[in-house]
Design a protein around this motif. Sequence first.
Motif, mmCIF file in Angstrom:
data_model
loop_
_atom_site.group_PDB
_atom_site.id
_atom_site.type_symbol
_atom_site.label_atom_id
_atom_site.label_comp_id
_atom_site.label_asym_id
_atom_site.label_seq_id
_atom_site.Cartn_x
_atom_site.Cartn_y
_atom_site.Cartn_z
ATOM 1 N N LEU A 1 -3.877 -8.776 -7.141
ATOM 2 C CA LEU A 1 -3.997 -7.751 -5.769
ATOM 3 C C LEU A 1 -2.640 -6.167 -6.214
ATOM 4 O O LEU A 1 -3.142 -5.382 -5.641
ATOM 5 C CB LEU A 1 -3.570 -8.216 -4.763
ATOM 6 C CG LEU A 1 -3.650 -7.829 -3.503
ATOM 7 C CD1 LEU A 1 -5.258 -7.553 -3.320
ATOM 8 C CD2 LEU A 1 -3.175 -8.630 -2.089
ATOM 9 N N LEU A 2 -1.621 -6.687 -6.617
ATOM 10 C CA LEU A 2 -0.795 -6.044 -7.022
ATOM 11 C C LEU A 2 -0.440 -5.210 -8.121
ATOM 12 O O LEU A 2 -1.022 -3.317 -7.537
ATOM 13 C CB LEU A 2 0.820 -6.368 -7.355
ATOM 14 C CG LEU A 2 2.135 -5.505 -8.054
ATOM 15 C CD1 LEU A 2 2.535 -5.162 -6.637
ATOM 16 C CD2 LEU A 2 2.885 -6.665 -8.639
ATOM 17 N N PHE A 3 -0.937 -5.072 -9.669
ATOM 18 C CA PHE A 3 -1.460 -3.894 -10.314
ATOM 19 C C PHE A 3 -3.001 -3.395 -10.105
ATOM 20 O O PHE A 3 -2.438 -2.401 -9.883
ATOM 21 C CB PHE A 3 -1.879 -5.107 -11.470
ATOM 22 C CG PHE A 3 -1.137 -5.574 -12.291
ATOM 23 C CD1 PHE A 3 0.221 -4.485 -13.193
ATOM 24 C CD2 PHE A 3 -0.271 -6.730 -11.970
ATOM 25 C CE1 PHE A 3 1.010 -4.843 -13.202
ATOM 26 C CE2 PHE A 3 1.354 -7.414 -12.911
ATOM 27 C CZ PHE A 3 1.667 -6.487 -13.782
ATOM 28 N N ARG A 4 -4.337 -4.193 -9.250
ATOM 29 C CA ARG A 4 -4.994 -2.818 -8.340
ATOM 30 C C ARG A 4 -4.696 -2.113 -7.699
ATOM 31 O O ARG A 4 -4.580 -0.940 -7.740
ATOM 32 C CB ARG A 4 -6.221 -3.481 -8.293
ATOM 33 C CG ARG A 4 -6.950 -4.707 -9.451
ATOM 34 C CD ARG A 4 -7.269 -3.720 -10.514
ATOM 35 N NE ARG A 4 -8.024 -2.786 -9.727
ATOM 36 C CZ ARG A 4 -7.771 -1.355 -10.095
ATOM 37 N NH1 ARG A 4 -7.189 -0.884 -11.062
ATOM 38 N NH2 ARG A 4 -8.345 -0.162 -9.581
ATOM 39 N N THR A 5 -4.154 -2.594 -7.129
ATOM 40 C CA THR A 5 -3.648 -1.873 -5.372
ATOM 41 C C THR A 5 -2.695 -0.776 -5.707
ATOM 42 O O THR A 5 -3.000 0.972 -5.594
ATOM 43 C CB THR A 5 -3.031 -2.628 -4.456
ATOM 44 O OG1 THR A 5 -3.722 -3.542 -3.956
ATOM 45 C CG2 THR A 5 -2.292 -1.826 -3.156
ATOM 46 N N LEU A 6 -1.677 -0.593 -7.096
ATOM 47 C CA LEU A 6 -0.704 0.202 -7.706
ATOM 48 C C LEU A 6 -1.453 1.472 -8.414
ATOM 49 O O LEU A 6 -1.942 2.489 -8.179
ATOM 50 C CB LEU A 6 0.339 0.166 -8.813
ATOM 51 C CG LEU A 6 1.640 -0.996 -7.853
ATOM 52 C CD1 LEU A 6 2.382 -1.740 -8.398
ATOM 53 C CD2 LEU A 6 1.875 -0.500 -6.637
ATOM 54 N N ASP A 7 -2.946 0.670 -9.257
ATOM 55 C CA ASP A 7 -3.659 1.516 -9.794
ATOM 56 C C ASP A 7 -4.820 2.168 -9.241
ATOM 57 O O ASP A 7 -4.585 3.627 -8.835
ATOM 58 C CB ASP A 7 -4.359 0.639 -10.467
ATOM 59 C CG ASP A 7 -3.369 0.062 -12.111
ATOM 60 O OD1 ASP A 7 -2.081 1.168 -12.360
ATOM 61 O OD2 ASP A 7 -3.833 -0.955 -12.680
ATOM 62 N N ALA A 8 -5.173 2.010 -7.982
ATOM 63 C CA ALA A 8 -6.062 1.952 -6.950
ATOM 64 C C ALA A 8 -5.292 3.909 -6.255
ATOM 65 O O ALA A 8 -5.855 4.546 -6.101
ATOM 66 C CB ALA A 8 -6.458 1.240 -6.056
ATOM 67 N N ALA B 1 6.908 6.997 -3.574
ATOM 68 C CA ALA B 1 7.402 6.576 -2.580
ATOM 69 C C ALA B 1 6.310 4.818 -1.936
ATOM 70 O O ALA B 1 6.865 4.798 -1.814
ATOM 71 C CB ALA B 1 7.710 7.035 -1.197
ATOM 72 N N LEU B 2 5.404 5.858 -1.958
ATOM 73 C CA LEU B 2 4.794 4.976 -1.357
ATOM 74 C C LEU B 2 4.103 3.435 -2.139
ATOM 75 O O LEU B 2 3.616 2.327 -1.352
ATOM 76 C CB LEU B 2 2.506 5.694 -1.112
ATOM 77 C CG LEU B 2 1.468 4.860 -0.484
ATOM 78 C CD1 LEU B 2 2.143 4.595 0.962
ATOM 79 C CD2 LEU B 2 0.276 5.827 -0.875
ATOM 80 N N VAL B 3 3.757 4.271 -3.457
ATOM 81 C CA VAL B 3 3.132 2.871 -4.653
ATOM 82 C C VAL B 3 4.607 2.250 -4.719
ATOM 83 O O VAL B 3 4.212 0.829 -4.668
ATOM 84 C CB VAL B 3 3.717 3.748 -6.011
ATOM 85 C CG1 VAL B 3 3.376 2.718 -6.963
ATOM 86 C CG2 VAL B 3 1.834 4.641 -5.498
ATOM 87 N N MET B 4 6.077 2.234 -4.363
ATOM 88 C CA MET B 4 7.402 1.775 -4.415
ATOM 89 C C MET B 4 7.441 0.670 -2.802
ATOM 90 O O MET B 4 7.325 -0.357 -3.433
ATOM 91 C CB MET B 4 8.430 2.634 -4.686
ATOM 92 C CG MET B 4 8.840 3.621 -5.876
ATOM 93 S SD MET B 4 8.735 2.602 -7.789
ATOM 94 C CE MET B 4 9.806 1.081 -7.478
ATOM 95 N N GLY B 5 7.129 1.419 -2.748
ATOM 96 C CA GLY B 5 6.737 0.555 -0.592
ATOM 97 C C GLY B 5 6.099 -0.842 -1.139
ATOM 98 O O GLY B 5 6.047 -1.582 -0.827
ATOM 99 N N VAL B 6 4.821 -0.331 -1.431
ATOM 100 C CA VAL B 6 3.341 -1.247 -1.435
ATOM 101 C C VAL B 6 3.556 -2.182 -2.686
ATOM 102 O O VAL B 6 3.941 -3.373 -2.636
ATOM 103 C CB VAL B 6 2.421 -0.509 -1.958
ATOM 104 C CG1 VAL B 6 1.517 -1.750 -2.665
ATOM 105 C CG2 VAL B 6 1.105 -0.030 -0.544
ATOM 106 N N ALA B 7 4.506 -1.965 -3.414
ATOM 107 C CA ALA B 7 5.313 -2.713 -4.834
ATOM 108 C C ALA B 7 6.480 -4.090 -4.099
ATOM 109 O O ALA B 7 6.100 -5.076 -4.266
ATOM 110 C CB ALA B 7 5.563 -2.158 -5.749
ATOM 111 N N TRP B 8 6.633 -3.133 -3.048
ATOM 112 C CA TRP B 8 8.170 -4.082 -3.235
ATOM 113 C C TRP B 8 7.473 -4.969 -1.724
ATOM 114 O O TRP B 8 7.937 -6.281 -1.852
ATOM 115 C CB TRP B 8 9.029 -3.273 -2.069
ATOM 116 C CG TRP B 8 10.177 -3.901 -1.727
ATOM 117 C CD1 TRP B 8 11.247 -4.594 -2.404
ATOM 118 C CD2 TRP B 8 10.297 -4.169 -0.140
ATOM 119 N NE1 TRP B 8 11.813 -5.126 -1.389
ATOM 120 C CE2 TRP B 8 11.047 -4.652 0.437
ATOM 121 C CE3 TRP B 8 9.603 -3.521 0.858
ATOM 122 C CZ2 TRP B 8 11.804 -5.315 1.582
ATOM 123 C CZ3 TRP B 8 9.816 -4.122 2.207
ATOM 124 C CH2 TRP B 8 11.093 -5.208 2.344
ATOM 125 N N GLY B 9 6.718 -4.691 -1.040
ATOM 126 C CA GLY B 9 6.058 -5.332 -0.424
ATOM 127 C C GLY B 9 5.313 -6.685 -1.107
ATOM 128 O O GLY B 9 5.494 -7.915 -0.861
#
Length: 285
Positions: free
Chosen positions: A210-217, A265-273
């Motif tokens: 979920l982490l990798f695919r969310t960041l890629d999407a 910033a959006l990608v980093m925030g999602v990754a942090w969560g």
Amino acid sequence: RKAGLVLITPALVALGALTVYPGAWVLWLSLQHRIPVFEVARFAGLGHYGFLAGDPRFWNAAWVSGVFTALSVALELGLGLAAALALSRQRVGRRLGLGLLLLAWALPSVVVAKLFEWLYHPAAGLVNFLLGILGGRALNWLGDPGLALPALILADAWRTMPFVGLLCYARLLTIPADLYEAAQVDGAGQLLVFCRITFPLLRPILLIALLFRTLDALRGFDLMFVLTGGGPAGTTETLTVYAYRSLFQTLQLGFGSAISVVVFALVMGVAWGYLRALRRERLTA
């Protein structure tokens, strides 16, 4: 500890040269009005970010990025999990199944985009041909504002579902058979076995996928750029497509850099969560 720092120094230097310095330069560029073709170069401060806060096109691109990410990732996780379960129970032709599963993942994104461009063709596409056999009417999949984004989501799910499927399949192979045998002895059905044994043991892998695919999407660009170019009427224009058009088509380097900083910033925030969720998962395991 000192030896470890010495050994990791070359990697840190390479990362600094390839990521930190360009990232800092993009951040600085986002604070400027920079349009080389008109020889415009002056400090703008937070002006670009203030404009983005009230820019309808930016919020539309953010909405498209969010919808695309949520639906495509959810579809990929469901299909990938189903494919992994099917492969784990397959006794004959498992290698063939794995090869077919890898086929979509092995193809370059641009090739996949061109493949689906042919499949979605309104006159000669295979999808409309099958609809005609079933008695339906031909649809303009990539030209209809109501169909373009779902068509992109299906194409992206087909391309990246094997990544989730392979991760889940690898984890299924490591689950001890004794657990399933004990559950059968206790009289547990297949649904109960999945809910109490398979899914809990797959959950950490699903979170990683979920982490990798969310960041890629969220950073997705090639598929929508090749298939629709962000159209029709901006219904498939994501933040990355918007940034590309600002940076390279209109040469608004400062404004395009500001959009890129927002995406970062959006990608980093999602990754942090997600990383916090993974840490909690490890602590409770």
